[in-house]
Design a protein around this motif. Structure first.
Motif, PDB file in Angstrom:
ATOM      1  N   LEU A 306      44.012  35.527   1.888  1.00  0.00           N
ATOM      2  CA  LEU A 306      43.768  35.436   0.331  1.00  0.00           C
ATOM      3  C   LEU A 306      42.788  35.246   0.696  1.00  0.00           C
ATOM      4  N   MET A 307      41.062  36.145   0.597  1.00  0.00           N
ATOM      5  CA  MET A 307      40.046  36.292   0.844  1.00  0.00           C
ATOM      6  C   MET A 307      39.169  35.258  -0.564  1.00  0.00           C
ATOM      7  N   LEU A 308      38.577  34.475  -0.700  1.00  0.00           N
ATOM      8  CA  LEU A 308      37.723  34.871  -1.765  1.00  0.00           C
ATOM      9  C   LEU A 308      36.322  34.046  -1.135  1.00  0.00           C
ATOM     10  N   GLU A 309      35.920  35.094  -0.868  1.00  0.00           N
ATOM     11  CA  GLU A 309      33.659  34.978   0.119  1.00  0.00           C
ATOM     12  C   GLU A 309      33.077  36.289  -0.404  1.00  0.00           C
ATOM     13  N   GLY A 310      31.711  35.609  -0.770  1.00  0.00           N
ATOM     14  CA  GLY A 310      30.643  36.882  -1.185  1.00  0.00           C
ATOM     15  C   GLY A 310      30.007  35.952  -1.648  1.00  0.00           C
ATOM     16  N   ILE A 311      29.796  34.601  -2.787  1.00  0.00           N
ATOM     17  CA  ILE A 311      29.248  34.402  -3.742  1.00  0.00           C
ATOM     18  C   ILE A 311      28.245  33.820  -2.931  1.00  0.00           C
ATOM     19  N   ASN A 312      27.962  33.440  -1.234  1.00  0.00           N
ATOM     20  CA  ASN A 312      27.020  32.532  -0.996  1.00  0.00           C
ATOM     21  C   ASN A 312      25.951  33.254  -0.307  1.00  0.00           C
ATOM     22  N   ASP A 313      26.685  35.130   0.532  1.00  0.00           N
ATOM     23  CA  ASP A 313      26.257  35.935   0.730  1.00  0.00           C
ATOM     24  C   ASP A 313      24.677  36.409  -0.023  1.00  0.00           C
ATOM     25  N   ILE A 314      25.341  36.156  -1.612  1.00  0.00           N
ATOM     26  CA  ILE A 314      24.850  36.357  -2.754  1.00  0.00           C
ATOM     27  C   ILE A 314      23.559  36.199  -2.260  1.00  0.00           C
ATOM     28  N   GLY A 315      23.830  34.642  -2.794  1.00  0.00           N
ATOM     29  CA  GLY A 315      23.256  33.457  -3.540  1.00  0.00           C
ATOM     30  C   GLY A 315      22.154  33.133  -2.796  1.00  0.00           C
ATOM     31  N   TYR A 316      22.637  33.174  -0.779  1.00  0.00           N
ATOM     32  CA  TYR A 316      21.316  33.081  -0.090  1.00  0.00           C
ATOM     33  C   TYR A 316      20.141  34.036  -0.098  1.00  0.00           C
ATOM     34  N   SER A 317      20.731  34.920  -0.543  1.00  0.00           N
ATOM     35  CA  SER A 317      19.966  36.455  -0.578  1.00  0.00           C
ATOM     36  C   SER A 317      18.466  36.115  -1.648  1.00  0.00           C
ATOM     37  N   GLN A 318      18.750  35.230  -2.261  1.00  0.00           N
ATOM     38  CA  GLN A 318      17.701  34.452  -3.272  1.00  0.00           C
ATOM     39  C   GLN A 318      16.916  33.419  -2.671  1.00  0.00           C
ATOM     40  N   THR A 319      17.617  32.494  -1.825  1.00  0.00           N
ATOM     41  CA  THR A 319      17.141  31.436  -1.444  1.00  0.00           C
ATOM     42  C   THR A 319      16.402  31.388   0.091  1.00  0.00           C
ATOM     43  N   THR A 320      16.449  32.692   0.188  1.00  0.00           N
ATOM     44  CA  THR A 320      16.787  32.873   2.268  1.00  0.00           C
ATOM     45  C   THR A 320      16.793  34.379   1.713  1.00  0.00           C
ATOM     46  N   PRO A 321      15.124  34.790   1.795  1.00  0.00           N
ATOM     47  CA  PRO A 321      14.844  36.344   1.859  1.00  0.00           C
ATOM     48  C   PRO A 321      15.116  37.122   3.181  1.00  0.00           C
TER      49      PRO A 321
END
Length: 445
Positions: A306-321
């Motif tokens: 049961l996987m909940l992943e992806g928000i950090n991929d999205i958020g780090y795209s903003q903080t770490t271009p």
């Protein structure tokens, strides 16, 4: 002329040859019976062991200190000691299912240096880090009370016979006799003053600190549980924002519901959430694509993710271009994990990504990515089931935000009430007695 005897074998065939053929026949028949009996068994559970608690190891993850903490990125707790040296560390765990036998996996998988365990014990947990008198069990490793775990390796303790009900809270106490850098993945645990207090009912001058977890998994032989669901994710799956050592995360609530329902007591839960985890990058920590084999496929009895992943991929795209990703890349990572799970007969359930407006890494481009990925999760039919955590947590008036009553103040992580709502929203029909590879495309209740 060769004379024949009653069983139809030439008398020139020796007794040893006859017995050898009979033994081989018995072995073949036994293997065939085992194969038939285990045809419907959970992958990895043929020896009876299933995972019952987990705290996935990882590579070094920076933790904000008091000096760098802010409302946007709050301090996660007291800074850990610089090392372990002549101290006893006591970890708090809770097993998800009833047990007849138990063993503990200790991890040294992200250190080049050997890890010396001077003594290890497990006991029933009492209040404030103490143990219940008379419940202590000494652990051994190939019969030895002390062990050195090689660098980059785990080590299983010898099994102990111990009948325990589901949701039993345990204390794992380990004496570290020499200078040791704590493991990277940290939780709130008790550390003693100098000395070996691994069997002490209450350790002297005990401090509760956020420090490196030595035990990474509890495995059991259960009278009820034969299958395991591994919850794979980031800090929202790990339970950041919930009350420490109170087992208030959404995987904990799922474990309670599974054990309370007679129809689902055949399941156990192992939490493989890691704070700041991403799908596509390994900093901080080890990404989901990189750790899937160890943290999911390596769990005995795993039948579902049961996987909940992806928000950090999205958020780090903003903080770490430099490490920005697209919605299509996130979806492709999901497809990779689906393929790897199904190759092992494991069902793959996805949770929608939860709201994050007003969090430290929110922007509108990231929100559009979240919506695109969630739309694909809900409508693609790629998964064996869908849990709509986005619908559970979002504010109906401001749907890009987590409902205020369900978040801890950073507009990203749920509080105890939010995690309970998530755990209660998982449809237990996902855990029916049908084969794990049956497709069950369900939404939350």
């Amino acid at each position: 002329m060769v004379r024949r005897v009653g069983i139809g074998l030439p008398c020139t065939v020796g007794r040893a040859q006859i017995m050898g053929r009979l033994v081989r026949g018995i072995v073949i028949a036994t293997l065939a019976l085992r194969a038939s009996a285990s045809a419907g068994a959970a992958p990895g559970a043929l020896d009876g062991w299933v995972g019952a608690w987990g705290f996935a190891p990882t590579s070094a993850t920076p933790v904000p200190t008091v000096a760098t903490a802010s409302a946007a990125m709050p301090n996660r707790g007291p800074a850990p000691p610089p090392d372990f040296n002549n101290v006893t560390v006591r970890q708090v765990v809770r097993i998800a299912a009833a047990a007849d036998r138990l063993r503990i996996r200790f991890s040294n998988e992200f250190s080049e240096r050997p890890l010396r365990l001077g003594a290890a014990h497990v006991a029933l947990l009492a209040d404030d880090g103490a143990i219940v008198a008379g419940s202590d069990h000494a652990l051994s490793f190939s019969g030895q009370s002390a062990i050195t775990i090689p660098g980059n390796a785990p080590m299983l303790s010898d099994p102990i016979v111990w009948k325990l009900p589901a949701l039993t809270k345990l204390a794992i106490s380990v004496f570290i006799p020499e200078d040791t850098v704590p493991p990277a993945h940290r939780l709130m645990e008790y550390v003693s003053s100098a000395g070996n207090f691994s069997d002490a009912q209450r350790m002297p001058e005990m401090a509760l600190v956020r420090s490196g977890a030595l035990a990474s998994e509890v495995e059991i032989v259960s009278p009820t549980a034969r299958r395991v669901v591994v919850t794979l994710g980031d800090s929202i799956t790990e339970g950041v924002g919930s009350t420490p050592n109170a087992f208030k995360g959404w995987p904990d609530r799922l474990a309670e519901r599974l054990s309370e329902n007679p129809a689902t007591r055949g399941w156990s839960v192992v939490n493989a959430g890691i704070g700041s985890n991403r799908l596509l990058h390994n900093n901080p920590g080890t990404g989901a694509l990189a750790r899937f084999d160890r943290d999911v496929l390596g769990v005995p009895g795993v039948s579902m993710v049961l996987m909940l992943e992806g928000i950090n991929d999205i958020g780090y795209s903003q903080t770490t271009p430099a490490e920005a990703v697209s919605a299509d890349q996130i979806i492709e990572a999901f497809r990779q994990l689906i393929a790897r799970a199904r190759a092992h007969g494991i069902a793959m359930i996805a949770a929608t990504i939860t709201p994050f407006e007003d969090s430290h890494y929110f922007d509108l481009h990231g929100e559009q990515m979240r919506q695109d990925v969630n739309r694909w999760i809900r409508t693609s039919g790629a998964f064996d089931g869908v849990v709509d955590f986005d619908a559970v947590l979002r504010d109906p008036v401001h749907p890009m935000q987590v409902l205020s009553a369900l978040q801890r103040g950073d507009h990203l992580h749920p509080n105890d009430a939010g995690y309970t709502a998530m755990g209660d929203a998982i449809d237990l029909k996902l855990f029916s007695s049908t084969a794990s590879t049956d497709r069950k495309v369900l939404q939350t209740r």
